[in-house]
Design a protein around this motif. Structure first.
Motif, short mmCIF file in Angstrom:
data_model
loop_
_atom_site.label_atom_id
_atom_site.label_comp_id
_atom_site.label_asym_id
_atom_site.label_seq_id
_atom_site.Cartn_x
_atom_site.Cartn_y
_atom_site.Cartn_z
N ASP A 1 18.91 -80.94 15.73
CA ASP A 1 18.23 -79.63 15.68
C ASP A 1 16.84 -79.94 16.10
OD1 ASP A 1 20.13 -79.20 12.82
OD2 ASP A 1 20.76 -78.72 14.61
N HIS A 2 16.49 -78.55 16.66
CA HIS A 2 14.99 -78.39 16.78
C HIS A 2 14.04 -78.53 15.52
CE1 HIS A 2 11.13 -76.27 17.64
NE2 HIS A 2 11.22 -76.79 18.91
N ALA A 3 13.08 -79.12 15.56
CA ALA A 3 12.31 -79.53 14.28
C ALA A 3 12.10 -78.09 13.33
CB ALA A 3 10.90 -80.07 14.68
N ASP A 4 11.93 -77.00 14.06
CA ASP A 4 11.56 -75.82 13.13
C ASP A 4 13.02 -75.01 12.87
OD1 ASP A 4 9.02 -76.49 12.66
OD2 ASP A 4 8.54 -75.77 14.79
N ALA A 5 13.81 -75.39 13.57
CA ALA A 5 15.44 -74.56 13.36
C ALA A 5 15.85 -75.04 12.00
CB ALA A 5 16.30 -74.90 14.49
N PRO A 6 16.56 -74.12 11.53
CA PRO A 6 17.53 -74.18 10.16
C PRO A 6 18.36 -75.38 10.37
CG PRO A 6 17.47 -71.83 10.62
CD PRO A 6 17.03 -72.57 11.89
N ARG A 7 18.12 -76.30 9.37
CA ARG A 7 18.92 -77.66 9.34
C ARG A 7 20.33 -77.52 9.11
NH1 ARG A 7 15.10 -82.59 9.06
NH2 ARG A 7 13.57 -82.10 10.71
N SER A 8 21.13 -78.44 9.83
CA SER A 8 22.74 -78.30 9.18
C SER A 8 22.60 -79.19 8.13
CB SER A 8 23.41 -79.00 10.39
OG SER A 8 23.30 -80.07 10.60
N LEU A 9 23.73 -79.07 7.19
CA LEU A 9 23.71 -79.97 5.91
C LEU A 9 23.95 -81.59 6.45
CD1 LEU A 9 26.02 -78.06 3.63
CD2 LEU A 9 23.34 -77.98 3.58
N ASP A 10 24.59 -81.66 7.45
CA ASP A 10 24.69 -83.08 8.04
C ASP A 10 23.36 -83.52 8.34
OD1 ASP A 10 27.70 -83.51 7.97
OD2 ASP A 10 27.77 -82.03 9.50
N ARG A 11 22.52 -82.83 9.02
CA ARG A 11 21.24 -83.29 9.41
C ARG A 11 20.34 -83.63 8.39
NH1 ARG A 11 17.49 -83.03 13.78
NH2 ARG A 11 15.99 -84.21 13.46
N LEU A 12 20.39 -82.61 7.23
CA LEU A 12 19.53 -82.61 6.14
C LEU A 12 19.92 -84.21 5.48
CD1 LEU A 12 19.71 -79.20 4.39
CD2 LEU A 12 17.44 -80.68 5.15
N VAL A 13 21.12 -84.34 5.10
CA VAL A 13 21.71 -85.61 4.73
C VAL A 13 21.12 -86.79 5.50
CG1 VAL A 13 23.75 -86.95 4.12
CG2 VAL A 13 23.72 -84.68 3.57
#
Length: 262
Positions: free
Chosen positions: A163-175
């Motif tokens: 994701d773009h750094a400032d975009a809302p993050r998917s849960l997968d990306r957060l993990v």
């Protein structure tokens, strides 16, 4: 009351297994459990060794061994200071299963337990000087976050593009980002923990050691909220110079970094 004997071991994810609870215990099911009060918070999957020597807890332990072999660990902050009668309404505890028990020459009981699942304490009363709680199993709210597609709440992880750094993050990306910060193998985490709730709890156990902060994470009922709280905490620690910033600069969203450094 009792004390840790060997603690939880290394704080990393390698000490954890995603065993969840027993099949007989479903979300919302009510259970009567003895409550062991200690200034310690454990997450589902963690292993905790305890030395039990106070008479009331020895009695509690003996009764547990004759029945379900389970009791709940309750953070001492949830009990009124100097009182064993007043448990905070809605307090969250962790159910522990006794895996082994041995008695030493001083008549102390050394037990090894594994944390199964979270419970909310609905009411409590004293039984022979220790607390017994009426509890119900606690799970995260499955409702999707409003800023993300509904399929973000799938129980099984999905691979996503960056994701773009400032975009809302998917849960997968957060993990994935939190795994990188914690130095945890994301493949191990995906194999070990089925679902975002358990993944967020495993990461909480690996990354947070302050007991009050652990309790805040334990009582959350949103996997997204828990993961984002971990990300903010990592940013705060980076700003305070408690962790290396090189990796965090590549991972943390700009908006999180700027808030943490102001």
């Amino acid at each position: 009351a009792g004390r840790e004997a060997g603690g939880i071991g290394a704080p990393g994810v390698r000490t954890l297994q995603s065993r969840g609870g027993s099949a007989a215990s479903s979300a919302g099911e009510r259970m009567t459990l003895p409550l062991f009060v200690l200034r310690r918070v454990v997450f589902p999957g963690e292993v905790l060794s305890l030395c039990i020597f106070e008479p009331r807890y020895v009695l509690m332990l003996q009764r547990c061994l004759r029945t379900s072999r389970q009791f709940a660990l309750l953070h001492s902050a949830c009990v009124e200071s100097g009182s064993m009668r007043s448990v905070s309404r809605g307090a969250v505890a962790t159910t522990l299963r006794i895996e082994s028990c041995a008695q030493d020459a001083a008549a102390r009981f050394l037990i090894r337990t594994r944390a199964l699942y979270r419970v909310r304490v609905l009411s409590s009363h004293l039984a022979d000087d220790y607390i017994v709680g009426i509890t119900e199993k606690l799970v995260d709210d499955p409702s999707p976050s409003p800023d993300l597609p509904a399929d973000e709440t799938h129980a099984e992880p999905r691979s996503t593009q960056l994701d773009h750094a400032d975009a809302p993050r998917s849960l997968d990306r957060l993990v994935a980002d939190l795994c990188a910060i914690a130095g945890t193998n994301s493949r191990y985490l995906s194999d070990a923990a089925a679902g975002y709730e358990q993944q967020s709890l495993v990461l909480s156990a690996a990354m947070v050691h302050d007991q009050d902060a652990r309790y805040e994470l334990l009582q959350m009922t949103s996997s997204r909220e828990r993961l984002e709280a971990l990300l903010r905490r990592a940013a705060d620690e980076s700003a305070a110079g408690l962790t290396s910033t090189s990796l965090l600069r590549r991972i943390l969203p700009t908006r999180v970094r700027s808030c943490a450094t102001q």
